[in-house]
Design a protein around this motif. Sequence first.
Motif, PDB file in Angstrom:
ATOM      1  N   LYS A 107       4.562   2.455   1.921  1.00  0.00           N
ATOM      2  CA  LYS A 107       3.671   2.029   0.809  1.00  0.00           C
ATOM      3  C   LYS A 107       4.203   0.393   0.543  1.00  0.00           C
ATOM      4  CE  LYS A 107       2.669   6.462  -0.801  1.00  0.00           C
ATOM      5  NZ  LYS A 107       2.824   7.474  -1.762  1.00  0.00           N
ATOM      6  N   PRO A 108       3.229  -0.489   0.081  1.00  0.00           N
ATOM      7  CA  PRO A 108       3.645  -1.783  -0.212  1.00  0.00           C
ATOM      8  C   PRO A 108       4.289  -1.641  -1.659  1.00  0.00           C
ATOM      9  CG  PRO A 108       1.320  -1.407  -0.273  1.00  0.00           C
ATOM     10  CD  PRO A 108       1.668  -0.477   0.418  1.00  0.00           C
ATOM     11  N   VAL A 109       5.017  -2.782  -2.013  1.00  0.00           N
ATOM     12  CA  VAL A 109       5.583  -2.831  -3.452  1.00  0.00           C
ATOM     13  C   VAL A 109       4.893  -3.823  -4.065  1.00  0.00           C
ATOM     14  CG1 VAL A 109       7.717  -3.441  -4.680  1.00  0.00           C
ATOM     15  CG2 VAL A 109       8.201  -2.100  -2.657  1.00  0.00           C
ATOM     16  N   VAL A 110       4.260  -3.315  -5.161  1.00  0.00           N
ATOM     17  CA  VAL A 110       3.303  -4.137  -5.871  1.00  0.00           C
ATOM     18  C   VAL A 110       4.210  -4.512  -7.113  1.00  0.00           C
ATOM     19  CG1 VAL A 110       1.197  -4.536  -7.016  1.00  0.00           C
ATOM     20  CG2 VAL A 110       1.202  -3.395  -4.838  1.00  0.00           C
ATOM     21  N   ASP A 111       4.126  -6.031  -7.384  1.00  0.00           N
ATOM     22  CA  ASP A 111       4.887  -6.324  -8.607  1.00  0.00           C
ATOM     23  C   ASP A 111       4.045  -6.332  -9.680  1.00  0.00           C
ATOM     24  OD1 ASP A 111       7.238  -7.981  -9.985  1.00  0.00           O
ATOM     25  OD2 ASP A 111       5.583  -9.118 -10.245  1.00  0.00           O
ATOM     26  N   ARG A 112       2.698  -6.773  -9.737  1.00  0.00           N
ATOM     27  CA  ARG A 112       1.668  -7.049 -10.854  1.00  0.00           C
ATOM     28  C   ARG A 112       0.381  -7.127 -10.285  1.00  0.00           C
ATOM     29  NH1 ARG A 112       3.783 -10.747 -15.426  1.00  0.00           N
ATOM     30  NH2 ARG A 112       5.459  -9.047 -15.199  1.00  0.00           N
ATOM     31  N   VAL A 113      -0.552  -6.697 -10.614  1.00  0.00           N
ATOM     32  CA  VAL A 113      -2.117  -6.923 -10.314  1.00  0.00           C
ATOM     33  C   VAL A 113      -2.866  -7.673 -11.432  1.00  0.00           C
ATOM     34  CG1 VAL A 113      -4.207  -5.527  -9.801  1.00  0.00           C
ATOM     35  CG2 VAL A 113      -1.975  -4.426  -9.165  1.00  0.00           C
ATOM     36  N   TYR A 114      -3.307  -8.546 -10.871  1.00  0.00           N
ATOM     37  CA  TYR A 114      -3.980  -9.458 -12.001  1.00  0.00           C
ATOM     38  C   TYR A 114      -5.570  -9.314 -11.689  1.00  0.00           C
ATOM     39  CZ  TYR A 114       0.099 -11.843 -12.998  1.00  0.00           C
ATOM     40  OH  TYR A 114       1.526 -12.161 -13.328  1.00  0.00           O
ATOM     41  N   PRO A 115      -6.485  -9.416 -12.459  1.00  0.00           N
ATOM     42  CA  PRO A 115      -7.849  -9.617 -12.456  1.00  0.00           C
ATOM     43  C   PRO A 115      -8.185 -11.117 -11.855  1.00  0.00           C
ATOM     44  CG  PRO A 115      -7.649  -9.796 -14.862  1.00  0.00           C
ATOM     45  CD  PRO A 115      -6.297  -9.491 -14.090  1.00  0.00           C
ATOM     46  N   LEU A 116      -9.242 -11.208 -11.211  1.00  0.00           N
ATOM     47  CA  LEU A 116      -9.693 -12.284 -10.434  1.00  0.00           C
ATOM     48  C   LEU A 116      -9.581 -13.752 -11.470  1.00  0.00           C
ATOM     49  CD1 LEU A 116     -12.264 -11.475  -7.942  1.00  0.00           C
ATOM     50  CD2 LEU A 116     -10.038 -12.317  -7.372  1.00  0.00           C
ATOM     51  N   GLY A 117     -10.108 -13.351 -12.720  1.00  0.00           N
ATOM     52  CA  GLY A 117     -10.231 -14.482 -13.697  1.00  0.00           C
ATOM     53  C   GLY A 117      -8.681 -14.930 -13.984  1.00  0.00           C
ATOM     54  N   ILE A 142       5.128 -18.615  -7.971  1.00  0.00           N
ATOM     55  CA  ILE A 142       5.747 -19.949  -7.969  1.00  0.00           C
ATOM     56  C   ILE A 142       7.083 -19.859  -8.772  1.00  0.00           C
ATOM     57  CG2 ILE A 142       5.608 -22.317  -8.216  1.00  0.00           C
ATOM     58  CD1 ILE A 142       2.748 -22.232  -7.555  1.00  0.00           C
ATOM     59  N   GLU A 143       6.757 -19.335 -10.017  1.00  0.00           N
ATOM     60  CA  GLU A 143       8.012 -19.608 -11.038  1.00  0.00           C
ATOM     61  C   GLU A 143       8.884 -18.284 -11.202  1.00  0.00           C
ATOM     62  OE1 GLU A 143       5.841 -20.684 -14.553  1.00  0.00           O
ATOM     63  OE2 GLU A 143       4.989 -22.476 -13.923  1.00  0.00           O
ATOM     64  N   ASP A 144       7.969 -17.093 -10.968  1.00  0.00           N
ATOM     65  CA  ASP A 144       9.127 -15.936 -11.184  1.00  0.00           C
ATOM     66  C   ASP A 144       9.553 -15.387  -9.798  1.00  0.00           C
ATOM     67  OD1 ASP A 144       8.529 -16.560 -14.075  1.00  0.00           O
ATOM     68  OD2 ASP A 144       7.038 -15.041 -13.931  1.00  0.00           O
ATOM     69  N   ARG A 145       8.871 -15.696  -8.813  1.00  0.00           N
ATOM     70  CA  ARG A 145       9.526 -15.196  -7.530  1.00  0.00           C
ATOM     71  C   ARG A 145       9.557 -13.736  -7.481  1.00  0.00           C
ATOM     72  NH1 ARG A 145      11.467 -18.825  -3.327  1.00  0.00           N
ATOM     73  NH2 ARG A 145      11.375 -20.754  -4.205  1.00  0.00           N
ATOM     74  N   PRO A 146       8.572 -13.034  -7.719  1.00  0.00           N
ATOM     75  CA  PRO A 146       8.191 -11.574  -7.904  1.00  0.00           C
ATOM     76  C   PRO A 146       9.043 -10.519  -6.624  1.00  0.00           C
ATOM     77  CG  PRO A 146       6.209 -12.213  -7.189  1.00  0.00           C
ATOM     78  CD  PRO A 146       7.165 -13.404  -7.478  1.00  0.00           C
ATOM     79  N   PHE A 147       9.455  -9.430  -7.106  1.00  0.00           N
ATOM     80  CA  PHE A 147      10.057  -8.688  -5.949  1.00  0.00           C
ATOM     81  C   PHE A 147       8.957  -8.110  -4.949  1.00  0.00           C
ATOM     82  CE2 PHE A 147      11.267  -4.375  -4.560  1.00  0.00           C
ATOM     83  CZ  PHE A 147      12.464  -4.917  -3.669  1.00  0.00           C
ATOM     84  N   GLY A 148       7.920  -7.695  -5.538  1.00  0.00           N
ATOM     85  CA  GLY A 148       6.712  -7.153  -4.935  1.00  0.00           C
ATOM     86  C   GLY A 148       5.683  -8.083  -4.605  1.00  0.00           C
ATOM     87  N   LYS A 149       4.591  -7.398  -4.003  1.00  0.00           N
ATOM     88  CA  LYS A 149       3.422  -8.363  -3.909  1.00  0.00           C
ATOM     89  C   LYS A 149       2.594  -8.474  -5.328  1.00  0.00           C
ATOM     90  CE  LYS A 149       3.760  -8.143   0.547  1.00  0.00           C
ATOM     91  NZ  LYS A 149       4.150  -9.406   1.429  1.00  0.00           N
ATOM     92  N   VAL A 150       1.998  -9.648  -5.384  1.00  0.00           N
ATOM     93  CA  VAL A 150       1.188  -9.794  -6.639  1.00  0.00           C
ATOM     94  C   VAL A 150      -0.337  -9.843  -6.167  1.00  0.00           C
ATOM     95  CG1 VAL A 150       0.444 -11.723  -8.146  1.00  0.00           C
ATOM     96  CG2 VAL A 150       2.891 -11.637  -7.679  1.00  0.00           C
ATOM     97  N   VAL A 151      -1.310  -9.159  -6.618  1.00  0.00           N
ATOM     98  CA  VAL A 151      -2.309  -8.804  -5.930  1.00  0.00           C
ATOM     99  C   VAL A 151      -3.437  -9.223  -7.153  1.00  0.00           C
ATOM    100  CG1 VAL A 151      -4.012  -6.756  -5.612  1.00  0.00           C
ATOM    101  CG2 VAL A 151      -1.580  -6.639  -5.222  1.00  0.00           C
ATOM    102  N   LEU A 152      -4.475  -9.644  -6.634  1.00  0.00           N
ATOM    103  CA  LEU A 152      -5.960 -10.074  -7.283  1.00  0.00           C
ATOM    104  C   LEU A 152      -6.856  -8.948  -7.126  1.00  0.00           C
ATOM    105  CD1 LEU A 152      -6.075 -13.861  -6.725  1.00  0.00           C
ATOM    106  CD2 LEU A 152      -5.278 -12.766  -8.828  1.00  0.00           C
TER     107      LEU A 152
END
Length: 57
Positions: free
Chosen positions: A25-35, A45-55
């Motif tokens: 299973k993919p590791v997801v750091d955070r999910v953001y709405p498209l807006g 860019i700034e925080d270098r997340p551990f998992g994927k950042v998802v829109l």
Amino acid sequence: MAGSAGNRAAVTPVRIPLIVGGSVKPVVDRVYPLGKAGEALRRLIEDRPFGKVVLAG
């Protein structure tokens, strides 16, 4: 299975059955709405997340 985008085609056939079967299973750091795409980009860019950042739309 670690690799770079350069050899993605070589490892994808191995990964697909593992993902579909639920054993990987993919590791997801955070999910953001498209807006909030700008905020998501800043997170990458700034925080270098551990998992994927998802829109999500």
